[in-house]
Design a protein around this motif. Structure first.
Motif, PDB file in Angstrom:
ATOM      1  N   MET A   1       0.841  -1.182   0.000  1.00 27.66           N
ATOM      2  CA  MET A   1       0.000   0.000   0.000  1.00 27.66           C
ATOM      3  C   MET A   1       0.882   1.240   0.000  1.00 27.66           C
ATOM      4  SD  MET A   1      -2.934   0.782   2.757  1.00 27.66           S
ATOM      5  CE  MET A   1      -3.884   2.217   2.711  1.00 27.66           C
ATOM      6  N   THR A   2       0.591   2.186  -0.892  1.00 27.96           N
ATOM      7  CA  THR A   2       1.364   3.415  -0.938  1.00 27.96           C
ATOM      8  C   THR A   2       0.704   4.473  -0.074  1.00 27.96           C
ATOM      9  OG1 THR A   2       0.193   4.189  -2.885  1.00 27.96           O
ATOM     10  CG2 THR A   2       2.233   2.966  -3.254  1.00 27.96           C
ATOM     11  N   GLU A   3       1.532   5.296   0.491  1.00 29.61           N
ATOM     12  CA  GLU A   3       1.036   6.362   1.362  1.00 29.61           C
ATOM     13  C   GLU A   3       0.556   7.528   0.516  1.00 29.61           C
ATOM     14  OE1 GLU A   3       2.835   9.276   4.755  1.00 29.61           O
ATOM     15  OE2 GLU A   3       3.562   7.232   4.657  1.00 29.61           O
ATOM     16  N   THR A   4      -0.582   8.085   0.859  1.00 30.50           N
ATOM     17  CA  THR A   4      -1.118   9.245   0.167  1.00 30.50           C
ATOM     18  C   THR A   4      -0.371  10.484   0.633  1.00 30.50           C
ATOM     19  OG1 THR A   4      -3.276   8.203   0.125  1.00 30.50           O
ATOM     20  CG2 THR A   4      -3.216  10.568  -0.266  1.00 30.50           C
ATOM     21  N   PRO A   5       0.084  11.341  -0.321  1.00 33.59           N
ATOM     22  CA  PRO A   5       0.770  12.565   0.113  1.00 33.59           C
ATOM     23  C   PRO A   5      -0.184  13.470   0.876  1.00 33.59           C
ATOM     24  CG  PRO A   5       0.376  12.601  -2.255  1.00 33.59           C
ATOM     25  CD  PRO A   5      -0.059  11.252  -1.750  1.00 33.59           C
ATOM     26  N   PRO A   6       0.360  14.324   1.750  1.00 27.80           N
ATOM     27  CA  PRO A   6      -0.502  15.226   2.509  1.00 27.80           C
ATOM     28  C   PRO A   6      -1.262  16.163   1.580  1.00 27.80           C
ATOM     29  CG  PRO A   6       1.796  15.824   2.780  1.00 27.80           C
ATOM     30  CD  PRO A   6       1.770  14.536   2.020  1.00 27.80           C
ATOM     31  N   ALA A   7      -2.470  16.472   1.936  1.00 26.71           N
ATOM     32  CA  ALA A   7      -3.287  17.365   1.124  1.00 26.71           C
ATOM     33  C   ALA A   7      -2.796  18.803   1.272  1.00 26.71           C
ATOM     34  CB  ALA A   7      -4.747  17.267   1.554  1.00 26.71           C
ATOM     35  N   ALA A   8      -2.777  19.508   0.146  1.00 25.31           N
ATOM     36  CA  ALA A   8      -2.433  20.928   0.194  1.00 25.31           C
ATOM     37  C   ALA A   8      -3.538  21.682   0.908  1.00 25.31           C
ATOM     38  CB  ALA A   8      -2.252  21.468  -1.220  1.00 25.31           C
ATOM     39  N   THR A   9      -3.168  22.617   1.717  1.00 25.07           N
ATOM     40  CA  THR A   9      -4.162  23.454   2.374  1.00 25.07           C
ATOM     41  C   THR A   9      -4.095  24.899   1.897  1.00 25.07           C
ATOM     42  OG1 THR A   9      -2.726  23.928   4.264  1.00 25.07           O
ATOM     43  CG2 THR A   9      -4.188  22.018   4.438  1.00 25.07           C
ATOM     44  N   VAL A  10      -2.992  25.276   1.229  1.00 30.24           N
ATOM     45  CA  VAL A  10      -2.830  26.656   0.773  1.00 30.24           C
ATOM     46  C   VAL A  10      -2.253  26.662  -0.640  1.00 30.24           C
ATOM     47  CG1 VAL A  10      -1.779  28.907   1.244  1.00 30.24           C
ATOM     48  CG2 VAL A  10      -2.332  27.381   3.142  1.00 30.24           C
ATOM     49  N   MET A  11      -2.858  27.486  -1.509  1.00 27.20           N
ATOM     50  CA  MET A  11      -2.302  27.735  -2.829  1.00 27.20           C
ATOM     51  C   MET A  11      -1.756  29.162  -2.829  1.00 27.20           C
ATOM     52  SD  MET A  11      -4.070  27.770  -6.612  1.00 27.20           S
ATOM     53  CE  MET A  11      -4.774  29.421  -6.425  1.00 27.20           C
ATOM     54  N   ARG A  12      -0.535  29.326  -3.341  1.00 26.32           N
ATOM     55  CA  ARG A  12       0.129  30.632  -3.421  1.00 26.32           C
ATOM     56  C   ARG A  12       0.249  30.988  -4.899  1.00 26.32           C
ATOM     57  NH1 ARG A  12       4.064  33.695  -0.400  1.00 26.32           N
ATOM     58  NH2 ARG A  12       5.709  34.564  -1.723  1.00 26.32           N
ATOM     59  N   MET A  13      -0.159  32.221  -5.274  1.00 24.51           N
ATOM     60  CA  MET A  13      -0.121  32.604  -6.676  1.00 24.51           C
ATOM     61  C   MET A  13       0.449  34.015  -6.830  1.00 24.51           C
ATOM     62  SD  MET A  13      -3.145  32.491  -9.532  1.00 24.51           S
ATOM     63  CE  MET A  13      -4.215  33.553  -8.585  1.00 24.51           C
ATOM     64  N   TRP A  14       1.368  34.134  -7.787  1.00 26.87           N
ATOM     65  CA  TRP A  14       1.973  35.417  -8.131  1.00 26.87           C
ATOM     66  C   TRP A  14       1.791  35.663  -9.619  1.00 26.87           C
ATOM     67  CZ3 TRP A  14       5.968  36.101 -11.646  1.00 26.87           C
ATOM     68  CH2 TRP A  14       6.465  37.406 -11.742  1.00 26.87           C
ATOM     69  N   THR A  15       1.670  36.939 -10.013  1.00 30.49           N
ATOM     70  CA  THR A  15       1.500  37.301 -11.414  1.00 30.49           C
ATOM     71  C   THR A  15       2.529  38.345 -11.831  1.00 30.49           C
ATOM     72  OG1 THR A  15      -0.879  36.917 -11.202  1.00 30.49           O
ATOM     73  CG2 THR A  15      -0.145  38.158 -13.131  1.00 30.49           C
ATOM     74  N   GLY A  16       3.076  38.143 -13.028  1.00 32.46           N
ATOM     75  CA  GLY A  16       3.982  39.104 -13.644  1.00 32.46           C
ATOM     76  C   GLY A  16       3.731  39.134 -15.145  1.00 32.46           C
ATOM     77  N   TRP A  17       4.423  40.033 -15.843  1.00 32.36           N
ATOM     78  CA  TRP A  17       4.250  40.168 -17.290  1.00 32.36           C
ATOM     79  C   TRP A  17       5.614  40.289 -17.946  1.00 32.36           C
ATOM     80  CZ3 TRP A  17       1.368  42.254 -13.479  1.00 32.36           C
ATOM     81  CH2 TRP A  17       0.015  41.923 -13.456  1.00 32.36           C
ATOM     82  N   ILE A  18       5.764  39.589 -19.065  1.00 31.68           N
ATOM     83  CA  ILE A  18       7.004  39.588 -19.839  1.00 31.68           C
ATOM     84  C   ILE A  18       6.677  39.864 -21.308  1.00 31.68           C
ATOM     85  CG2 ILE A  18       8.171  37.969 -18.275  1.00 31.68           C
ATOM     86  CD1 ILE A  18       7.561  35.740 -20.355  1.00 31.68           C
ATOM     87  N   ARG A  19       7.722  40.030 -22.117  1.00 34.95           N
ATOM     88  CA  ARG A  19       7.544  40.111 -23.559  1.00 34.95           C
ATOM     89  C   ARG A  19       7.291  38.695 -24.087  1.00 34.95           C
ATOM     90  NH1 ARG A  19      11.242  43.530 -21.818  1.00 34.95           N
ATOM     91  NH2 ARG A  19      12.851  41.935 -21.767  1.00 34.95           N
ATOM     92  N   PRO A  20       6.356  38.512 -25.011  1.00 34.10           N
ATOM     93  CA  PRO A  20       6.105  37.170 -25.545  1.00 34.10           C
ATOM     94  C   PRO A  20       7.363  36.508 -26.111  1.00 34.10           C
ATOM     95  CG  PRO A  20       4.315  38.609 -26.167  1.00 34.10           C
ATOM     96  CD  PRO A  20       5.373  39.490 -25.523  1.00 34.10           C
ATOM     97  N   SER A  21       8.255  37.292 -26.667  1.00 35.54           N
ATOM     98  CA  SER A  21       9.487  36.728 -27.233  1.00 35.54           C
ATOM     99  C   SER A  21      10.420  36.155 -26.164  1.00 35.54           C
ATOM    100  CB  SER A  21      10.230  37.788 -28.054  1.00 35.54           C
ATOM    101  OG  SER A  21      10.576  38.895 -27.230  1.00 35.54           O
ATOM    102  N   ASP A  22      10.201  36.507 -24.901  1.00 35.97           N
ATOM    103  CA  ASP A  22      11.030  36.003 -23.795  1.00 35.97           C
ATOM    104  C   ASP A  22      10.445  34.769 -23.109  1.00 35.97           C
ATOM    105  OD1 ASP A  22      13.034  37.891 -24.056  1.00 35.97           O
ATOM    106  OD2 ASP A  22      12.145  39.274 -22.597  1.00 35.97           O
ATOM    107  N   ARG A  23       9.335  34.261 -23.616  1.00 38.97           N
ATOM    108  CA  ARG A  23       8.633  33.178 -22.921  1.00 38.97           C
ATOM    109  C   ARG A  23       9.530  31.972 -22.644  1.00 38.97           C
ATOM    110  NH1 ARG A  23       2.885  30.341 -24.091  1.00 38.97           N
ATOM    111  NH2 ARG A  23       2.282  32.514 -24.231  1.00 38.97           N
ATOM    112  N   ASP A  24      10.205  31.449 -23.640  1.00 36.71           N
ATOM    113  CA  ASP A  24      11.027  30.249 -23.438  1.00 36.71           C
ATOM    114  C   ASP A  24      12.185  30.512 -22.473  1.00 36.71           C
ATOM    115  OD1 ASP A  24       9.366  28.799 -25.112  1.00 36.71           O
ATOM    116  OD2 ASP A  24      10.699  28.985 -26.857  1.00 36.71           O
TER     117      ASP A  24
END
Length: 107
Positions: A1-24
């Motif tokens: 039997m495999t152990e279930t990983p702990p459930a996430a309780t918090v999601m952290r999200m950040w937003t920024g903006w770049i030039r499309p040509s810099d994506r990769d």
């Protein structure tokens, strides 16, 4: 039997903006900096980046990470977990950025 990983309780999200040509290049850069730092912090349960091109000519970037709890986030971000964490070459890529992050409770 495999152990279930702990459930996430918090999601952290950040937003920024770049030039499309810099994506990769930015995807490689953020993988080596922020995402790597997230993933090596105890209590992090996963992290990824999403991109979308906007009509105004910018590319929106969001980093999303999942955590066991806010204390684990504090170990990554410091005491002010609402402040975004930046790295040395961010100015090379980012044309705009949020300086704070959003935290969501995961149901």
């Amino acid at each position: 039997m495999t152990e279930t990983p702990p459930a996430a309780t918090v999601m952290r999200m950040w937003t920024g903006w770049i030039r499309p040509s810099d994506r990769d290049a930015y995807a490689d850069y953020i993988e080596q900096t922020g995402l790597s730092a997230y993933r090596t912090t105890p209590g992090n349960l996963g992290a990824f980046t999403v991109f979308r091109d906007l009509p105004d000519g910018r590319c929106e970037v969001r980093t999303i990470s999942f955590w066991r709890n806010r204390d684990d986030i504090r170990a990554f971000a410091g005491d002010d977990i609402e402040a975004a964490v930046f790295y040395s070459e961010d100015d090379r890529f980012l044309v705009d950025r949020e300086t704070t992050v959003a935290h969501f409770d995961v149901a």
